[in-house]
Design a protein around this motif. Structure first.
Motif, PDB file in Angstrom:
ATOM      1  N   PRO B 481      28.683  31.382  32.463  1.00 55.75           N
ATOM      2  CA  PRO B 481      27.889  32.015  31.409  1.00 55.75           C
ATOM      3  C   PRO B 481      28.702  32.990  30.563  1.00 55.75           C
ATOM      4  N   ARG B 484      30.446  31.057  28.035  1.00 51.67           N
ATOM      5  CA  ARG B 484      29.504  30.498  27.055  1.00 51.67           C
ATOM      6  C   ARG B 484      29.088  31.561  26.052  1.00 51.67           C
ATOM      7  N   LEU B 485      28.810  32.773  26.571  1.00 52.14           N
ATOM      8  CA  LEU B 485      28.467  33.877  25.675  1.00 52.14           C
ATOM      9  C   LEU B 485      29.600  34.131  24.694  1.00 52.14           C
ATOM     10  N   GLN B 772      30.299  40.566  34.269  1.00 53.04           N
ATOM     11  CA  GLN B 772      30.120  39.406  33.380  1.00 53.04           C
ATOM     12  C   GLN B 772      30.285  39.812  31.917  1.00 53.04           C
TER      13      GLN B 772
END
Lengths: 266, 857
Positions: B481, B484-485, B772
């Motif tokens: 993720p 992807r962000l 993250q």
């Protein structure tokens, strides 16, 4: 409809007691600053939110309703007291555990929608699962999307959606991980009254039909009237609650608070 | 509006810092370059003025004879006059030799450029004074003798004999002002000797001068004497020009520093690249500042600010930023130059360098003006964007996305035209330079084509870089993720991502182009050297041959070869036997050639280009292509080889690029009836060996052995040294541009972080961990930097190869090399720097409290 001026919370449920509430707080207190400049934003809040219930928290500006929600959702740390989601005491958790908890067990709906502009509606909805690295439950996704009437909007980016549509996407995002509780902060504040009404009825349907728990902060009595129960807050204290509210009842309750305040001041 | 601009600058100060640093580096570069140019000019001027000693006037003409000098001496107001002799000589002492400049002892101390440090100036024939460094090198002192050697050419200029005479060193001199800096001072000879040497060099001619220096008597007026001299020389030297010493020195300096001005120009070109990159960073910064201030600008428009006022406030801000940064850059550049000067001065005490950097108005003004202008120009587009903010926007909700203009069709057309035209010119340049003497035409065409196409690439960057980023992001996205962000975020503001990437692309393209060009040049010229000098080092023992003396001692013994092989840097050794052989094909005798016997295994290990011995076997003979073509021999012909007094043998011809003669195996040589000890040893140096040290060791080992040492190892090293030094200098210059571009990456990321505050908070609220969030920014930084670097490398390879083709096609086959090491370093530096650039912005992003997501403006 009943109105209780000062609600008595049930004692903490014992092993043989009633079903555990989804969220509850005991002696929850938040003080900003210290010494002479200390401001008590919330004082000794004792409150239960039952699972499968739609609760509205109401109060005038600065009453402490937002602080209560931040503390309940683990977004801010309490000065004193305890807040529990399910059986997890969130007041003692570190940032990492809080983040995990929010990711897995809490959903949020914001006043300004806060969708990520670079993602499509569908990508926005599944984002919490994406972040958690969890599998998407297709059936649940389809249920949400059809309940929220988003089926033909999934490929649109937020800039291509109306305010009401954006807020419905935000609701789907809040519900996708089947959280224990969804916190909604003035979810209709940026919407016209028709879209607002739609969003509120979707929130109510998600409670009634999908069995979720929703806690909504609002200052709009007609919005609060969609809830099963309205908790009134004034001056950092829980000042009363109304079950099965109507807009008129909520207004009356607020007026009562105001006169109560005035009496208190005098 | 100044007050507004200042207030806004104060608020945005942290955001302006990196843009300021970018400009600072660029202007420091300009300032340091200009100062360096000045230092070169000043040093040259000092040296030239010094060579004129304390002369007051200088006379110039095509030909000034000794009589004319006497005329000068006889003139009123002249104390002394000397002609300046252009004389070089070879001197020897012991085993050492040198080729210094020589001059005549001046007739007046005022005309003597060098200073005596020991002994005396020469007073009679057979005496000389030597510069100290030369005396040191020859290991002689006052009272010792040295040999002056002159080459005497016969009338046709075909053959020469050496004439040598022994002279005594009577004095040592110092050249404090670098008058004869090219040869570390000049040998001072007596006039009689110098006249004779001159005659030997110029076919018996009496000395004639192009320059004569004149010292005036006490109290004589320079202008009066100048006019008088011009008049006195008019009958015999009509083209005589009389100049003051200062005029002359200025003239000469202009001639000499023409080259260094060109050099300064080239370095300024690199400075321009650095400033261009800085401009991209500035433009990005202001674009973001304006976007952030949309609400405030709209508010200002609401309360009555005019468009012009808004634009001026942005431009004033840019001007202030440019001025302050340029001033900082100027100071940094001067400090850098001063520091370099001190270091150089300490390292080379002999070179007369100025103690302090010469600060001229140009040195101060040019960096200030250029730096400020670049900043101002870079802010023009954002300033225009600021005027487009409608008053209405003050009333809109805060996080309404700012509508992105789609990149225009004009831009696409312009970019395509530039790229296509540029590529066409590049191709034309390659084709033209392939023709005889076409390099000088092809190269400018190629440079023009390269410049145009690269401008096209950069202009079109906003159109295609986002696509590449999206592609690369797509590849990354599968990793999780955060990636992807990051991938999604890089695409949100294509203009900014492109500008940031393009800034890095420019630097990396140039770095890759230079590395590729240098690697290709090294390989191509290396091949060229390999075909001229097939082995690194060749040791020959000319006494050993079939018709040599019978009692000749074989010096290249296996024991000696073993010792040679033991030298550090020698990778392999092998012995060969070389004889002269008659060769013939079916059609008849072909004459005589050199024939070498070499084991096929040795051929592969010893030859620089092993395919030179392709096909070497007991039944074949390798024939050098030149010899084969001259004699009409082709592959597969049967050749008959006969050594004097030996047996004829027949072998099949294999034509290769071996430079000269024939090569057979030892077995073939034995069959020819030759039984000789080795008379040649071939040495192969290790690729990573220090050839200079190895050659020294080899020479030393062989100093007692009567053999000759030859080979291309030193040429190769010297040549590679030049290429590597040039490359290092160029890469160093380009590093400034890359550093600025990386500052740009950090800048873009931190601006993005500020812009996305609410989003970061939302993500944190719905469950993005701090790690993250940090990872996502790290991905974003390395994605932007990586794409810029990869594209730069690809473009740089293409340009480098095209350049190598254009420049070196005349030399024959160009080998197009990929400088893997440099390219990998460039990529790693870019990606790592992209990661590092994300550290600070990520920290500030991770500090964002999720509560902010709930805040309403």
């Amino acid at each position: 409809m009943t109105f209780t001026a000062s609600p008595t919370p049930s004692p903490l449920p014992g092993p043989t007691g009633a079903p555990r509430p989804a969220v509850h707080a005991r002696g929850l207190t938040k003080v900003y600053g210290s010494g002479a400049s200390a401001v008590e934003a919330l004082v000794d809040a004792d409150i239960d939110f039952a699972a499968g219930e739609f609760t509205a928290i109401m109060g005038p500006s600065g009453s402490g309703k937002s602080t209560l929600m931040h503390l309940l959702a683990g977004l801010d740390s309490a000065t004193r007291g305890r807040a529990l989601i399910g059986d997890v005491d969130i007041t003692g958790l570190d940032d990492r555990s809080l983040t995990r908890l929010r990711r897995d067990r809490v959903g949020f709906v914001f006043q300004s929608f806060n969708l990520l502009p670079m993602f499509t509606a569908e990508q926005n909805i599944v984002l919490p699962l994406d972040l958690a690295g969890r599998e998407l439950d297709r059936d649940w996704f389809d249920t949400l999307v059809s309940t929220l009437a988003l089926t033909d909007r999934l490929d649109h980016r937020p800039s291509e959606l109306s305010g009401g549509q954006q807020q419905r996407v935000a609701i789907a995002r809040a519900l996708i991980a089947k959280p224990d509780v969804v916190f909604a902060d003035e979810p209709t504040g940026n919407l016209d009254s028709r879209s607002g009404a739609q969003v509120l009825s979707f929130l109510r349907r998600s409670v009634r039909e999908l069995g979720r728990t929703v806690i909504m902060v609002t200052h709009d009595p007609s919005a609060a009237a969609y809830a099963d129960r309205v908790v009134l807050i004034a001056d950092g204290r829980i000042a009363g609650e109304i079950t099965d509210p109507t807009p008129e009842a909520v207004l009356a309750g607020l007026d009562a608070l105001r006169s109560f305040d005035e009496v208190a001041v005098r | 509006m100044i007050r507004l601009a200042l207030a806004q600058m104060r608020r945005s100060l942290p955001r302006l810092v990196s843009a300021g640093i970018a400009i600072l580096i660029g202007t420091a570069f300009v300032a340091a370059t200009l100062v360096a140019g000045n230092v070169i000019t000043r040093t040259s001027y000092d040296a030239i003025a010094a060579s004129l000693a304390d002369a007051d006037l200088v006379v110039l003409a095509q030909q000034i004879t000794a009589d004319d000098v006497d005329t000068l001496r006889a003139a009123d107001g002249v104390a002394a006059a000397d002609g300046q002799l252009e004389l070089w000589t070879e001197v020897r002492a012991g085993g050492e030799r040198a080729y210094p400049r020589a001059t005549v002892r001046a007739s007046d101390p005022r005309l003597e450029a060098q200073e005596l440090t020991a002994g005396a100036f020469p007073a009679a024939s057979g005496e000389v004074a030597l510069p100290e460094p030369l005396a040191d090198r020859l290991e002689v002192g006052v009272g010792d003798t040295i040999t002056v050697v002159r080459e005497l050419w016969d009338e046709g200029g075909e053959t020469s004999t050496d004439a040598s005479e022994v002279v005594t060193v009577v004095g040592l001199t110092d050249d404090p002002s670098g008058a004869f800096a090219q040869s570390e001072g000049a040998v001072i000879a007596d006039a009689e000797d110098a006249t004779r040497w001159y005659a030997q060099d110029y076919g018996g001619a009496a000395p004639s001068y192009e320059t004569a220096v004149v010292a005036l008597s006490e109290g004589a007026d320079v202008e009066t004497v100048r006019a008088e001299l011009a008049q006195a020389l008019a009958p015999t030297v009509p083209d005589a020009r009389v100049q003051t010493k200062q005029e002359r020195a200025e003239d000469l300096t202009a001639q000499v520093t023409g080259d260094s001005d060109a050099l300064t120009g080239i370095v300024l070109g690199f400075a321009a690249v650095a400033l261009l990159v800085a401009a991209l960073v500035v433009a990005n910064t202001f674009q973001v500042l304006v976007a952030q201030r949309t609400r405030m600008l709209a508010l200002l428009r609401c309360v009555g600010a005019e468009k012009g006022q808004i634009r001026r406030s942005v431009l004033v801000e840019a001007t202030l930023l440019g001025l302050v940064s340029s001033a900082g850059g100027l100071a940094a550049g001067l400090l850098l130059a001063q520091g370099t000067l001190v270091v150089l001065g300490n390292a080379n005490p002999d070179v007369p360098l100025p103690a302090a950097v010469p600060v001229t108005p140009a040195v101060v003004l040019v960096p200030l003006v250029v730096g400020t202008l670049v900043t101002l120009v870079a802010a023009l587009a954002p300033a225009r964007a600021a005027t487009r903010v409608a008053p209405l926007e003050a009333l809109r909700p805060a996080d309404q996305p700012v509508g992105l203009r789609r990149a225009g069709r004009t831009r696409a057309v312009l970019s395509s035209l530039l790229v296509l035209g540029g590529v066409g010119l590049l191709a034309l340049g390659v084709v033209v330079s392939g023709t005889e003497g076409g390099v000088m035409v092809g190269l400018p065409i190629g440079i023009l084509g390269g410049t145009l196409s690269f401008i096209g690439v950069v202009v079109g960057a906003v159109l295609w870089i986002p696509r590449v980023v999206s592609l690369a992001g797509g590849l990354l996205a599968s990793t999780g993720p955060s990636a992807r962000l990051a991938a999604a975020n890089t695409l949100r503001n294509p203009r900014r991502t492109s500008a940031t990437s393009a800034a890095l692309l420019i630097g990396v393209t140039l770095v890759a182009m230079m590395s590729t060009g240098a690697a290709s040049a090294r390989a191509t010229l290396g091949n060229e050297l390999a075909s001229q000098f097939p082995v690194d080092v060749l040791v020959a023992d000319p006494d050993i041959s079939p018709d040599g003396p019978d009692d000749a001692e074989a010096d290249l013994t296996p024991a000696l070869l073993e010792r040679l092989a033991g030298i550090d840097g020698v990778a392999a050794t092998g012995a060969t036997v070389t004889v002269t052989t008659a060769w013939a094909d079916d059609a008849g005798d072909l004459g005589w050639l050199e024939l070498r016997a070499l084991a096929p295994d040795d051929a592969t290990t010893l030859l620089r280009a092993p395919d030179h011995a392709a096909g070497l076997a007991d039944d074949t003979v390798v024939v050098a292509r030149d010899d084969a073509e001259r004699s009409g021999v082709v592959d597969g012909d049967t050749l008959t080889l006969t050594v004097d007094g030996g047996e004829p043998v027949q072998r099949t011809a294999h034509v290769t690029d071996f430079p000269t003669g024939l090569v057979v195996t030892p077995a073939t040589l034995a069959a020819m009836g030759v039984d000789l000890p080795a008379n040649e040893a071939w040495l192969r140096l290790a690729d990573d060996a220090d050839a200079v040290v190895a050659m020294d060791d080899i020479q030393e080992l062989l100093s007692e052995v009567p053999v000759q040492v030859m080979g291309a190892a030193l040429e190769r090293v010297a040549f590679e040294g030049i290429v590597d030094t040039l490359l290092a200098v160029v890469l160093g210059l380009l590093a400034a541009a890359v550093v600025i571009a990386l500052i740009g990456v950090a800048n873009t990321l931190s601006l993005s972080v500020i812009e996305r505050r609410r989003e970061s908070a939302t993500l944190r609220a719905i469950g993005l961990t701090r790690g993250q969030l940090r990872a996502s920014l790290a991905f974003e930084g390395s994605l932007i930097a990586g794409v810029g670097a990869v594209l730069g490398i690809v473009l740089g390879l293409a340009y480098g190869w095209t350049g190598a083709m254009t420049v070196m096609r005349a030399l024959g086959a160009v080998s197009l090399e990929v400088p893997w090491r440099e390219l990998v370093i460039a990529l790693v530096v870019a990606v790592v720097a992209g990661l590092l650039a994300s550290v600070l912005p990520a920290r500030s992003a991770a500090r964002t409290s999720p509560v902010e997501a709930l805040a309403v403006e």
